[in-house]
Enzyme design. Structure first.
Site, PDB file in Angstrom:
ATOM      1  CB  ALA A 241      -0.958   0.079   0.954  1.00  0.00           C
TER       2      ALA A 241
ATOM      3  N   GLY B  47       0.524  -4.498   0.983  1.00  0.00           N
ATOM      4  CA  GLY B  47      -0.830  -4.824  -0.479  1.00  0.00           C
ATOM      5  C   GLY B  47      -0.685  -5.252  -1.600  1.00  0.00           C
TER       6      GLY B  47
ATOM      7  CD  GLU C  74      -2.534  -7.584   3.372  1.00  0.00           C
ATOM      8  OE1 GLU C  74      -1.921  -6.573   2.481  1.00  0.00           O
ATOM      9  OE2 GLU C  74      -3.468  -7.306   4.062  1.00  0.00           O
TER      10      GLU C  74
ATOM     11  CD  GLU D 284       1.417  -5.829   6.015  1.00  0.00           C
ATOM     12  OE1 GLU D 284       2.265  -6.843   6.019  1.00  0.00           O
ATOM     13  OE2 GLU D 284       0.243  -5.761   4.691  1.00  0.00           O
TER      14      GLU D 284
HETATM   15  N1  CO8 Z   1       4.403   2.966  -0.144  1.00  0.00           N
HETATM   16  C1  CO8 Z   1       4.824   4.486  -1.074  1.00  0.00           C
HETATM   17  N2  CO8 Z   1       6.347   3.849  -2.025  1.00  0.00           N
HETATM   18  C2  CO8 Z   1       6.963   3.338  -2.567  1.00  0.00           C
HETATM   19  C3  CO8 Z   1       6.472   1.988  -1.442  1.00  0.00           C
HETATM   20  C4  CO8 Z   1       5.397   1.453  -0.632  1.00  0.00           C
HETATM   21  N3  CO8 Z   1       4.822   0.892  -0.466  1.00  0.00           N
HETATM   22  N4  CO8 Z   1       7.655   0.856  -2.146  1.00  0.00           N
HETATM   23  C5  CO8 Z   1       8.319   1.919  -2.586  1.00  0.00           C
HETATM   24  N5  CO8 Z   1       8.290   2.755  -2.864  1.00  0.00           N
HETATM   25  C6  CO8 Z   1       8.848   4.085  -3.500  1.00  0.00           C
HETATM   26  C7  CO8 Z   1       9.932   4.699  -3.076  1.00  0.00           C
HETATM   27  O1  CO8 Z   1       9.679   5.688  -1.442  1.00  0.00           O
HETATM   28  C8  CO8 Z   1      10.932   4.857  -3.789  1.00  0.00           C
HETATM   29  O2  CO8 Z   1      10.156   6.413  -4.150  1.00  0.00           O
HETATM   30  P1  CO8 Z   1      11.387   8.036  -4.607  1.00  0.00           P
HETATM   31  O3  CO8 Z   1      12.053   7.108  -5.553  1.00  0.00           O
HETATM   32  O4  CO8 Z   1      10.599   8.529  -4.617  1.00  0.00           O
HETATM   33  O5  CO8 Z   1      12.328   7.863  -3.052  1.00  0.00           O
HETATM   34  C9  CO8 Z   1      10.483   4.178  -5.478  1.00  0.00           C
HETATM   35  O6  CO8 Z   1       9.463   3.393  -4.991  1.00  0.00           O
HETATM   36  C10 CO8 Z   1      11.736   3.041  -5.527  1.00  0.00           C
HETATM   37  O7  CO8 Z   1      11.822   2.785  -4.054  1.00  0.00           O
HETATM   38  P2  CO8 Z   1      12.977   2.563  -3.603  1.00  0.00           P
HETATM   39  O8  CO8 Z   1      14.143   2.799  -4.048  1.00  0.00           O
HETATM   40  O9  CO8 Z   1      13.219   1.517  -2.261  1.00  0.00           O
HETATM   41  O10 CO8 Z   1      13.372   0.117  -3.760  1.00  0.00           O
HETATM   42  P3  CO8 Z   1      14.118  -0.376  -3.105  1.00  0.00           P
HETATM   43  O11 CO8 Z   1      15.318  -1.248  -4.813  1.00  0.00           O
HETATM   44  O12 CO8 Z   1      15.664   0.665  -2.372  1.00  0.00           O
HETATM   45  O13 CO8 Z   1      13.741  -0.871  -2.468  1.00  0.00           O
HETATM   46  C11 CO8 Z   1      11.945  -1.821  -1.522  1.00  0.00           C
HETATM   47  C12 CO8 Z   1      12.659  -2.104  -3.057  1.00  0.00           C
HETATM   48  C13 CO8 Z   1      12.903  -2.914  -0.383  1.00  0.00           C
HETATM   49  C14 CO8 Z   1      10.281  -2.862  -2.332  1.00  0.00           C
HETATM   50  C15 CO8 Z   1      11.271  -0.925  -0.964  1.00  0.00           C
HETATM   51  O14 CO8 Z   1      11.032  -0.130  -1.761  1.00  0.00           O
HETATM   52  C16 CO8 Z   1      10.861  -0.663   0.467  1.00  0.00           C
HETATM   53  O15 CO8 Z   1      11.237  -2.101   1.566  1.00  0.00           O
HETATM   54  N6  CO8 Z   1       9.537  -0.455  -0.601  1.00  0.00           N
HETATM   55  C17 CO8 Z   1       8.655  -0.561   1.260  1.00  0.00           C
HETATM   56  C18 CO8 Z   1       8.106  -2.256   1.200  1.00  0.00           C
HETATM   57  C19 CO8 Z   1       6.518  -1.734   2.506  1.00  0.00           C
HETATM   58  O16 CO8 Z   1       7.229  -2.041   3.637  1.00  0.00           O
HETATM   59  N7  CO8 Z   1       5.350  -2.669   2.730  1.00  0.00           N
HETATM   60  C20 CO8 Z   1       5.021  -2.291   3.244  1.00  0.00           C
HETATM   61  C21 CO8 Z   1       3.998  -1.319   2.786  1.00  0.00           C
HETATM   62  S1  CO8 Z   1       2.054  -1.553   4.080  1.00  0.00           S
HETATM   63  C22 CO8 Z   1       1.399  -1.914   3.698  1.00  0.00           C
HETATM   64  O17 CO8 Z   1       1.258  -2.123   2.246  1.00  0.00           O
HETATM   65  C23 CO8 Z   1      -0.090  -2.306   4.583  1.00  0.00           C
HETATM   66  C24 CO8 Z   1      -1.133  -3.430   3.901  1.00  0.00           C
HETATM   67  C25 CO8 Z   1      -2.185  -2.799   4.114  1.00  0.00           C
HETATM   68  C26 CO8 Z   1      -2.751  -1.092   4.026  1.00  0.00           C
HETATM   69  C27 CO8 Z   1      -4.477  -1.732   4.278  1.00  0.00           C
HETATM   70  C28 CO8 Z   1      -4.273   0.366   4.387  1.00  0.00           C
HETATM   71  C29 CO8 Z   1      -4.478   1.423   4.892  1.00  0.00           C
END
Ligand code: CO8
Length: 259
Positions: A66, A111, A114, A134
């Protein structure tokens, strides 16, 4: 229909929905999720469409979760509202009347994982990574990850993945039953299309009833055994049943019309 965050394409009776926020690793914001729901509705009653593929743009991510930036300032009410609205679309996917395959082309986290689990089948490319991270954010899944992961991999492994936040690769996801199979990135969409092509030759109403009967197993308000009997009986009243059995007797391939 014009969408902001997804791309749609129809080819050979298959609707492909591509999550299209490549620079943000296809992170799921509220509108993107709503757009998936809208795209599905355009084909619900279209008999020319045999199935749906959900995938992510680029070669790095299906969806990295998400959109953390969208909900980072939310309070309890806003968080719950977001989870309920999105959850309805995930349920729509799970209960859709046509098969939905997730073609998982990279990260499927939070998400994103999911979303793959709401689909009927998951095909992973070799570079796919699954996980529910998460807890790293002080959160838990909000789109039924705690429920569907248990259904797919069992309670012990689900608890481990949910509490450690560990990512697993495609082969491990396959071993656990999270991914149906693993193919190269080049073969990902062709494999999904081939599978939907095969399913598309069966009776569409029978496919719809298979989906409903299996879902009934996990629905606490329904009895899956009774649902199956009801669905089984209902099919006797269809032209497809007559066609299927007649074709068998005439030693030819059935020509189903979904009626
Ligand atoms: N949300 C927003 N932006 C994201 C997300 C995300 N989940 N994942 C990546 N991005 C963005 C980064 O911020 C970055 O943007 P920018 O260049 O503007 O800084 C761009 O995508 C590229 O990402 P990275 O530079 O981080 O890429 P890497 O190759 O270094 O890393 C990863 C890849 C490991 C996947 C890393 O991006 C990461 O850890 N992402 C987050 C993963 C995460 O924590 N996901 C879970 C999110 S919470 C969730 O899903 C809850 C679901 C339930 C919600 C219910 C409703 C409330």
């Amino acid at each position: 229909m014009a969408y902001q965050f997804i791309l749609t394409a129809v080819e050979d009776g298959i609707l492909t929905i591509t999550l299209n926020r490549e620079k943000q690793l296809n992170a799921l914001n509220a509108q993107l999720i709503q757009e998936i729901g809208e795209a599905l509705e355009t084909v619900r009653n279209d008999k020319t469409i045999k199935g749906i593929i959900l995938t992510g743009s680029g070669s790095k991510a299906f969806a990295a979760g998400a959109d953390i930036k969208e909900f980072s300032n939310f309070d309890i009410e806003e968080g719950e509202k977001l989870a309920i609205a999105g959850g309805k679309i995930f349920d729509k996917i799970e209960q859709f009347n046509k098969p939905v395959i997730a073609a998982v082309n990279g990260f499927a986290l939070g998400g994103g994982c999911e979303l793959t689990m709401a689909c009927h089948i998951r095909i992973a490319s070799e570079n796919a990574r699954f996980g529910q991270p998460e807890v790293n954010l002080g959160l838990i899944p909000g789109y039924a990850g705690t429920q569907r992961l248990v259904q797919l991999v069992g309670k012990g492994k689900a608890l481990e993945l949910l509490m450690t936040g560990d990512m697993i690769d495609a082969q491990e996801a396959h071993r656990l039953g999270l991914a149906n199979n693993v193919v190269s990135l080049e073969e990902l969409l062709p494999t999904a299309r081939k599978m939907l092509g095969k399913i598309g030759k069966k009776g569409p109403l029978a496919i719809e009833k298979v989906i409903d009967s299996v879902n009934a197993h996990f629905d606490k308000k329904r009895n899956g055994f009774e649902a199956e009997i009801e669905n089984f009986g209902a099919l006797f009243n269809t032209k497809d049943f007559t066609e299927g059995t007649t074709a068998f007797m005439e030693k030819r391939k059935a020509n189903f019309i979904g009626e």
